[in-house]
Scaffold this motif. Structure first.
Motif, PDB file in Angstrom:
ATOM      1  N   LEU A 191      11.409  -3.676  -3.561  1.00 57.70           N
ATOM      2  CA  LEU A 191      10.278  -2.968  -3.474  1.00 57.70           C
ATOM      3  C   LEU A 191      10.001  -1.526  -3.831  1.00 57.70           C
ATOM      4  O   LEU A 191       9.051  -1.227  -4.730  1.00 57.70           O
ATOM      5  N   ILE A 192      11.046  -0.727  -3.470  1.00 61.47           N
ATOM      6  CA  ILE A 192      10.912   0.622  -4.094  1.00 61.47           C
ATOM      7  C   ILE A 192      11.235   1.143  -5.211  1.00 61.47           C
ATOM      8  O   ILE A 192      10.610   1.743  -6.033  1.00 61.47           O
ATOM      9  N   ALA A 193      12.339   0.100  -5.894  1.00 63.53           N
ATOM     10  CA  ALA A 193      12.663   0.315  -7.164  1.00 63.53           C
ATOM     11  C   ALA A 193      11.440   0.014  -8.223  1.00 63.53           C
ATOM     12  O   ALA A 193      11.229   0.439  -8.968  1.00 63.53           O
ATOM     13  N   LYS A 194      10.863  -1.117  -7.825  1.00 64.78           N
ATOM     14  CA  LYS A 194       9.474  -1.506  -8.526  1.00 64.78           C
ATOM     15  C   LYS A 194       8.498  -0.522  -8.702  1.00 64.78           C
ATOM     16  O   LYS A 194       7.915  -0.057  -9.915  1.00 64.78           O
ATOM     17  N   MET A 195       8.261   0.255  -7.838  1.00 66.63           N
ATOM     18  CA  MET A 195       7.240   1.477  -7.766  1.00 66.63           C
ATOM     19  C   MET A 195       8.045   2.527  -8.547  1.00 66.63           C
ATOM     20  O   MET A 195       7.213   3.301  -9.178  1.00 66.63           O
ATOM     21  N   ALA A 196       9.433   2.947  -8.272  1.00 69.70           N
ATOM     22  CA  ALA A 196       9.905   3.927  -9.006  1.00 69.70           C
ATOM     23  C   ALA A 196       9.949   3.958 -10.401  1.00 69.70           C
ATOM     24  O   ALA A 196       9.971   4.861 -11.223  1.00 69.70           O
ATOM     25  N   SER A 197      10.156   2.662 -11.024  1.00 67.75           N
ATOM     26  CA  SER A 197      10.125   2.411 -12.469  1.00 67.75           C
ATOM     27  C   SER A 197       9.181   2.969 -13.135  1.00 67.75           C
ATOM     28  O   SER A 197       8.892   3.248 -14.371  1.00 67.75           O
ATOM     29  N   ALA A 221      -0.967   5.145  -3.435  1.00 64.01           N
ATOM     30  CA  ALA A 221      -2.016   4.153  -3.157  1.00 64.01           C
ATOM     31  C   ALA A 221      -1.242   2.958  -2.702  1.00 64.01           C
ATOM     32  O   ALA A 221      -0.230   2.547  -3.291  1.00 64.01           O
ATOM     33  N   CYS A 222      -2.008   2.150  -1.789  1.00 61.70           N
ATOM     34  CA  CYS A 222      -1.505   0.782  -0.852  1.00 61.70           C
ATOM     35  C   CYS A 222      -1.160  -0.011  -2.265  1.00 61.70           C
ATOM     36  O   CYS A 222      -0.297  -0.929  -2.321  1.00 61.70           O
ATOM     37  N   ARG A 223      -1.930   0.078  -3.048  1.00 63.09           N
ATOM     38  CA  ARG A 223      -1.942  -1.114  -4.416  1.00 63.09           C
ATOM     39  C   ARG A 223      -0.892  -0.991  -5.153  1.00 63.09           C
ATOM     40  O   ARG A 223      -0.342  -1.828  -5.913  1.00 63.09           O
ATOM     41  N   LYS A 224      -0.046  -0.063  -4.940  1.00 62.04           N
ATOM     42  CA  LYS A 224       1.205   0.371  -5.652  1.00 62.04           C
ATOM     43  C   LYS A 224       2.444  -0.666  -5.257  1.00 62.04           C
ATOM     44  O   LYS A 224       3.348  -0.837  -5.618  1.00 62.04           O
ATOM     45  N   ILE A 225       2.274  -1.046  -4.064  1.00 61.85           N
ATOM     46  CA  ILE A 225       3.065  -2.089  -3.382  1.00 61.85           C
ATOM     47  C   ILE A 225       2.861  -3.367  -4.046  1.00 61.85           C
ATOM     48  O   ILE A 225       1.856  -3.770  -4.102  1.00 61.85           O
ATOM     49  N   ASN A 226       3.962  -3.653  -4.499  1.00 67.52           N
ATOM     50  CA  ASN A 226       3.885  -5.209  -5.300  1.00 67.52           C
ATOM     51  C   ASN A 226       3.861  -6.404  -4.161  1.00 67.52           C
ATOM     52  O   ASN A 226       4.604  -6.523  -3.445  1.00 67.52           O
ATOM     53  N   GLY A 227       2.556  -6.799  -3.935  1.00 64.34           N
ATOM     54  CA  GLY A 227       2.102  -7.730  -2.905  1.00 64.34           C
ATOM     55  C   GLY A 227       0.947  -7.421  -2.237  1.00 64.34           C
ATOM     56  O   GLY A 227       0.337  -8.157  -1.614  1.00 64.34           O
ATOM     57  N   VAL A 228       0.449  -6.009  -2.549  1.00 60.63           N
ATOM     58  CA  VAL A 228      -0.813  -5.721  -1.968  1.00 60.63           C
ATOM     59  C   VAL A 228      -1.766  -5.806  -3.349  1.00 60.63           C
ATOM     60  O   VAL A 228      -1.710  -5.189  -4.142  1.00 60.63           O
ATOM     61  N   GLY A 229      -2.454  -7.009  -3.263  1.00 59.29           N
ATOM     62  CA  GLY A 229      -3.471  -7.413  -4.351  1.00 59.29           C
ATOM     63  C   GLY A 229      -4.971  -6.599  -4.111  1.00 59.29           C
ATOM     64  O   GLY A 229      -5.127  -5.979  -3.067  1.00 59.29           O
ATOM     65  N   PRO A 230      -5.956  -6.770  -4.735  1.00 58.24           N
ATOM     66  CA  PRO A 230      -7.139  -6.157  -4.775  1.00 58.24           C
ATOM     67  C   PRO A 230      -7.792  -6.479  -3.431  1.00 58.24           C
ATOM     68  O   PRO A 230      -8.476  -5.621  -2.973  1.00 58.24           O
ATOM     69  N   LEU A 236      -7.845  -2.782   3.494  1.00 59.13           N
ATOM     70  CA  LEU A 236      -6.971  -1.819   3.746  1.00 59.13           C
ATOM     71  C   LEU A 236      -8.032  -0.629   3.638  1.00 59.13           C
ATOM     72  O   LEU A 236      -8.509   0.234   4.795  1.00 59.13           O
ATOM     73  N   LYS A 237      -8.874  -0.441   2.665  1.00 63.29           N
ATOM     74  CA  LYS A 237      -9.671   0.772   2.442  1.00 63.29           C
ATOM     75  C   LYS A 237     -11.032   0.649   3.417  1.00 63.29           C
ATOM     76  O   LYS A 237     -11.319   1.767   3.716  1.00 63.29           O
ATOM     77  N   GLY A 238     -11.391  -0.554   3.717  1.00 63.58           N
ATOM     78  CA  GLY A 238     -12.405  -0.797   4.764  1.00 63.58           C
ATOM     79  C   GLY A 238     -12.165  -0.103   6.027  1.00 63.58           C
ATOM     80  O   GLY A 238     -12.674   0.388   6.773  1.00 63.58           O
ATOM     81  N   PHE A 239     -10.655  -0.060   6.378  1.00 62.92           N
ATOM     82  CA  PHE A 239     -10.153   0.682   7.543  1.00 62.92           C
ATOM     83  C   PHE A 239      -9.853   2.053   7.282  1.00 62.92           C
ATOM     84  O   PHE A 239      -9.202   2.612   8.053  1.00 62.92           O
ATOM     85  N   GLY A 240      -9.932   2.418   6.157  1.00 61.81           N
ATOM     86  CA  GLY A 240      -9.740   3.912   5.888  1.00 61.81           C
ATOM     87  C   GLY A 240      -8.095   4.078   5.656  1.00 61.81           C
ATOM     88  O   GLY A 240      -7.838   5.191   5.424  1.00 61.81           O
ATOM     89  N   ILE A 241      -7.546   3.093   5.255  1.00 61.05           N
ATOM     90  CA  ILE A 241      -6.177   3.132   4.743  1.00 61.05           C
ATOM     91  C   ILE A 241      -6.038   2.917   3.367  1.00 61.05           C
ATOM     92  O   ILE A 241      -6.226   2.117   2.587  1.00 61.05           O
ATOM     93  N   HIS A 242      -5.735   4.225   2.543  1.00 65.81           N
ATOM     94  CA  HIS A 242      -5.663   4.274   1.368  1.00 65.81           C
ATOM     95  C   HIS A 242      -4.184   4.619   0.612  1.00 65.81           C
ATOM     96  O   HIS A 242      -3.897   3.841  -0.150  1.00 65.81           O
ATOM     97  N   THR A 243      -3.466   5.090   1.546  1.00 67.60           N
ATOM     98  CA  THR A 243      -1.992   5.399   1.036  1.00 67.60           C
ATOM     99  C   THR A 243      -0.898   4.616   1.641  1.00 67.60           C
ATOM    100  O   THR A 243      -1.410   4.045   2.824  1.00 67.60           O
ATOM    101  N   ILE A 244       0.107   4.258   1.313  1.00 75.31           N
ATOM    102  CA  ILE A 244       1.016   3.888   1.942  1.00 75.31           C
ATOM    103  C   ILE A 244       1.303   4.636   3.081  1.00 75.31           C
ATOM    104  O   ILE A 244       1.597   4.014   4.333  1.00 75.31           O
ATOM    105  N   GLY A 245       1.198   6.082   3.357  1.00 73.46           N
ATOM    106  CA  GLY A 245       1.666   6.722   4.441  1.00 73.46           C
ATOM    107  C   GLY A 245       0.436   6.548   5.454  1.00 73.46           C
ATOM    108  O   GLY A 245       0.966   6.255   6.652  1.00 73.46           O
ATOM    109  N   ASP A 246      -0.886   6.112   4.956  1.00 72.78           N
ATOM    110  CA  ASP A 246      -1.615   5.817   6.120  1.00 72.78           C
ATOM    111  C   ASP A 246      -1.498   4.439   6.495  1.00 72.78           C
ATOM    112  O   ASP A 246      -1.497   4.130   7.887  1.00 72.78           O
ATOM    113  N   LEU A 247      -0.847   3.689   5.902  1.00 73.25           N
ATOM    114  CA  LEU A 247      -0.547   2.125   6.396  1.00 73.25           C
ATOM    115  C   LEU A 247       0.788   2.449   7.149  1.00 73.25           C
ATOM    116  O   LEU A 247       0.508   1.756   8.307  1.00 73.25           O
ATOM    117  N   ALA A 248       1.686   3.356   6.990  1.00 72.28           N
ATOM    118  CA  ALA A 248       2.706   3.540   7.921  1.00 72.28           C
ATOM    119  C   ALA A 248       2.414   4.141   8.927  1.00 72.28           C
ATOM    120  O   ALA A 248       3.134   4.066  10.256  1.00 72.28           O
TER     121      ALA A 248
END
Ligand SMILES: [Mg+2]
Length: 424
Positions: A191-197, A221-230, A236-248
């Motif tokens: 999961l993280i390797a995919k973002m890091a590349s 952005a949450c969208r950077k997680i492979n598995g979070v589609g549009p 998520l944005k509707g709930f004010g969750i924009h970043t992975i940190g917001d999600l956590a």
């Protein structure tokens, strides 16, 4: 040993494969997409420009390298529905990217050079770079033509500098053998390797440790997680969750309540950088399919011949794919997209496995009878699923099933004939 998982992604892969044979285009905006290749046209033009035959002694490769830049077609004034598969980094500076329509790209950067796709060439380089990797680090998982996961954990030297040393070796070996560059992310999991590349593209290496979660991953952005589609991203944005940190920062039970039991729980794990999935060396395909988007929308009656020919070709291509990879399947399906973008699929499961083009064509034809053909069609696809390795299927209980019936063409509610493609 701590897990060290790499995600390796080739840089602008299709475009880079093209630049290897047309080095004169290096540094220029080039996009790959649209129709078939026209290289022979280029050579024809070249010969017309140099009628004295000064090219005849050159090797083919050298000739390609000497095609003047202004002989290549530009996207200026492009009309059609072609889509970009890859753009060079020079083209990306103009805002051009993958999956963008060529017409839109033509507005952003009319001088960009348009090259047709050549999958045979890309597959060749794909096999080459993957075999270089497995020579060095044998636990590799295919993720398509231009990316792989690699398990560095137990490879000698795989832990040095968190994986950076091995990543550098692989990068260098691929470049020396092919001239192609890639970017690598090394992390505790896929999961993280995919973002890091993506962190240092092109030709970059990024090493992420568990302790880097807050500083490197949470601001993304949450969208950077492979598995979070549009769709999920929008919600998520509707709930004010924009970043992975917001999600956590959200409670797991809240995510489960709003996104369902499994997806909600997965979102929570992903935001905390947790992922146990192994690097799987052999992923068996579930299905194989071929599809095509038409230059213009086609109608089942007026464009019957053209559609029929395309349909047969798609079936033959799927059969060829199956043969080449050594699979057979028993669920034959079709996919249609109408001019209003609505998509329909139909499939039929056989009693026996097959990889035979004629049989695939016949059953796919049966499926086609079950959809509305009064609307114009934008896309047509053929799929064979429920795959097994050829020759490994259990014989069916009934020795032979009834051959599929050959119904006469049916008339739908609008009084239009529904099946109009010629059957084999
Ligand atoms: Mg890539």
């Amino acid at each position: 040993m701590p897990r060290r998982i790499a995600h390796l992604d080739m840089d602008a892969f299709y475009a880079s494969c093209e630049l290897l044979r047309y080095p004169q285009l290096k540094g220029l905006p080039v996009v790959i997409g649209g129709g078939r290749r026209k290289e022979d046209d280029l050579l024809g033009k070249l010969q017309a420009a140099y009628p004295d035959g000064e090219w005849t002694e050159d090797s083919f490769v050298e000739r390609l390298e000497r095609i003047p830049v202004d002989f290549f077609p530009c996207i200026e004034g492009y009309t059609g529905r072609g889509v970009i598969t890859t753009a060079t980094y020079a083209a990306r500076q103009f805002g051009i990217g993958s999956a963008m329509g060529l017409m839109k790209a033509a507005k952003l950067c009319p001088q960009a050079i348009l090259l047709p796709v050549d999958f045979d060439r890309y597959r060749h380089f794909s096999r080459t770079f993957k075999s270089i990797i497995t020579d060095i680090a044998p636990v590799m998982q295919d993720r398509g033509v231009d990316e792989v996961y690699i398990d560095f954990t137990d490879v000698p030297g795989g832990q040095r500098e968190g994986g950076r040393v091995l990543a550098r070796l692989i990068q260098k070996s691929i470049f020396e053998a092919t001239g192609l560059t890639c970017s690598v992310g090394v992390a505790p999991n896929k999961l993280i390797a995919k973002m890091a590349s993506e962190f240092h593209k092109p030709n970059g290496i990024s090493v992420v440790h568990e302790a880097d979660l807050q500083t490197l991953i949470w601001p993304l952005a949450c969208r950077k997680i492979n598995g979070v589609g549009p769709k999920a991203d929008e919600k998520l944005k509707g709930f004010g969750i924009h970043t992975i940190g917001d999600l956590a920062a959200r409670e797991q039970h809240w995510l489960v309540e709003n996104f369902g039991k499994s997806y909600g729980a997965w979102l929570h794990e992903a935001s905390w950088g947790r992922d146990d999935r192994p690097v799987e060396t052999e992923s068996e395909p579930v299905s194989m399919s071929r599809e095509t988007t038409f230059e213009r929308d086609l109608h089942a009656v007026r464009d019957r011949e053209e559609l029929g020919a395309v349909f047969t070709r798609l079936c033959q291509q799927v059969a060829t794919d199956l043969h080449r990879k050594g699979y057979e399947g028993k669920t034959i399906g079709i996919k249609l997209r109408y001019d209003n973008f609505q998509a329909v699929t139909r499939d039929q499961t056989l009693a026996e496995y097959t990889a035979d083009a004629k049989q695939i064509r016949q059953i796919a034809g049966q499926c086609l009878k079950r959809v509305d053909l009064s609307r114009r069609i934008r896309l047509l696809g053929v799929r064979v699923g429920s795959l097994v390795k050829a020759g490994t299927a259990q014989p069916p209980i009934a020795a032979y099933s009834e051959p599929p019936d050959q119904d006469p063409p049916q008339v739908n509610d609008h009084g239009q004939t529904q099946l109009l493609f010629p059957l084999d």
